[in-house]
Write an enzyme that holds these catalytic residues in place. Structure first.
Site, short mmCIF file in Angstrom:
data_model
loop_
_atom_site.label_atom_id
_atom_site.label_comp_id
_atom_site.label_asym_id
_atom_site.label_seq_id
_atom_site.Cartn_x
_atom_site.Cartn_y
_atom_site.Cartn_z
N GLY A 11 0.89 -1.02 -0.07
CA GLY A 11 0.05 0.02 0.05
C GLY A 11 0.89 1.12 0.02
O GLY A 11 1.98 1.06 0.33
N LEU A 12 0.23 2.22 -0.18
CA LEU A 12 0.86 3.60 -0.42
C LEU A 12 1.68 3.97 1.04
O LEU A 12 1.20 3.63 2.13
CB LEU A 12 -0.02 4.81 -0.73
CG LEU A 12 -0.66 4.53 -2.28
CD1 LEU A 12 -1.81 5.83 -2.40
CD2 LEU A 12 0.46 4.96 -3.26
N SER A 13 2.47 4.99 0.92
CA SER A 13 3.19 5.40 2.09
C SER A 13 2.07 6.20 2.84
O SER A 13 1.27 6.82 2.41
CB SER A 13 4.30 6.50 1.67
OG SER A 13 4.79 7.22 2.54
N GLY A 14 2.39 5.76 4.00
CA GLY A 14 1.31 6.45 5.08
C GLY A 14 0.01 5.75 5.33
O GLY A 14 -1.09 6.10 6.00
N SER A 85 5.91 -1.62 -1.94
CA SER A 85 6.04 -3.07 -2.78
C SER A 85 4.74 -2.63 -4.31
O SER A 85 3.98 -3.09 -4.33
CB SER A 85 5.76 -4.34 -2.33
OG SER A 85 5.11 -4.40 -1.46
S1 ADX Z 1 9.17 0.34 -1.89
O1 ADX Z 1 8.79 1.02 -2.98
O2 ADX Z 1 10.81 -0.15 -2.01
O3 ADX Z 1 8.52 -0.83 -1.33
P1 ADX Z 1 9.64 1.26 0.85
O4 ADX Z 1 8.38 0.60 1.70
O5 ADX Z 1 11.14 0.29 1.02
O6 ADX Z 1 9.29 1.35 -0.67
O7 ADX Z 1 10.02 2.60 1.30
C1 ADX Z 1 8.84 3.59 1.36
C2 ADX Z 1 9.29 4.62 2.48
O8 ADX Z 1 10.34 5.45 2.14
C3 ADX Z 1 8.01 5.63 2.55
O9 ADX Z 1 7.18 5.21 3.42
C4 ADX Z 1 8.77 7.02 2.49
O10 ADX Z 1 8.77 7.34 4.14
C5 ADX Z 1 10.09 6.87 2.01
N1 ADX Z 1 10.48 7.64 0.65
C6 ADX Z 1 11.37 8.38 0.53
N2 ADX Z 1 11.02 8.67 -0.76
C7 ADX Z 1 10.08 7.93 -1.48
C8 ADX Z 1 9.62 7.86 -2.78
N3 ADX Z 1 10.36 8.51 -3.77
N4 ADX Z 1 8.62 7.21 -3.04
C9 ADX Z 1 7.97 6.45 -1.95
N5 ADX Z 1 8.61 6.35 -0.62
C10 ADX Z 1 9.64 7.41 -0.35
#
Ligand code: ADX
Length: 186
Positions: A11-14, A85
């Site tokens: 899922g999306l960040s946050g 992911s």
């Molecule tokens: S993933 O895409 O590789 O699965 P992951 O979950 O490890 O991402 O890391 C996401 C976290 O990194 C976010 O919750 C946020 O705090 C931080 N972040 C920093 N830059 C980005 C970006 N460009 N896109 C998404 N998350 C970012």
């Protein structure tokens, strides 16, 4: 004997992945089960230190997480992953490699996440101060057939946790007695 499984949050960040994951972890550990959490933010401080957010780096990050989750799963641990992911193909690859796999889609509308902006990153991403930010300037591919969908703008943490536990019990990965325990938010 506990049967291993990977509980894969996406899922999306946050959106609430880490919060729900740590609450599920707490309930299962209280019941004496072997549980490990691989949290996106934490993994990026060691296992994936130095990786950025290009598609290539994200794919590498997710493949590493999937690899560790696979080792844990085949040793009878309940492995919980909580990284954005964003790419369906890599999540499906993880499912295929791991086998015992339960995908949880942590769903929350983007405008709610932007309004919450817990880490202050969405504001920066919208202003263009962070490039390739998932959901703003980078793709997020929703799961087509998730095993569980939790809607964090509509449900309490307790409800989301109960849904996840219910699915794990249904699939025979945890005793159903755990699901009927009251869940307190932590
Ligand atoms: S993933 O895409 O590789 O699965 P992951 O979950 O490890 O991402 O890391 C996401 C976290 O990194 C976010 O919750 C946020 O705090 C931080 N972040 C920093 N830059 C980005 C970006 N460009 N896109 C998404 N998350 C970012």
């Amino acid at each position: 004997m506990q049967k291993g499984v990977t509980l894969w949050f996406t899922g999306l960040s946050g959106s609430g992945k880490s919060t729900i994951a740590s609450n599920v972890e707490a309930v299962l550990k209280d019941q004496g089960l072997k549980v490990e959490v691989l949290d996106g933010d934490e993994v990026r401080t060691h296992l994936s230190k130095g990786l950025g957010f290009s598609k290539e780096d994200r794919d590498t990050n997710i493949r590493r997480i999937a690899y560790v989750a696979k080792l844990l799963t085949r040793n009878g641990v309940l492995a919980i992953t909580a990284a954005i992911s964003p790419y369906r193909e890599i999540r499906d690859e993880a499912r295929e490699n791991i086998g015992d796999f339960v995908e949880v889609f942590v769903k929350c509308p983007l405008n709610t996440l932007v309004a919450r902006d817990v880490k202050g990153l969405y504001e920066k991403a919208i202003k263009g101060e962070i490039a390739n930010f998932t959901g703003v300037s980078d793709p997020y591919e929703e799961p087509l057939n998730p095993d569980v969908v939790v809607e964090t703008d509509k449900e309490s943490i307790e409800e989301s946790v109960a849904k996840v536990l219910g699915t794990l019990a249904e699939r025979g990965y945890i005793p159903s007695s755990i699901v009927s325990q009251p869940v307190e938010a932590r």
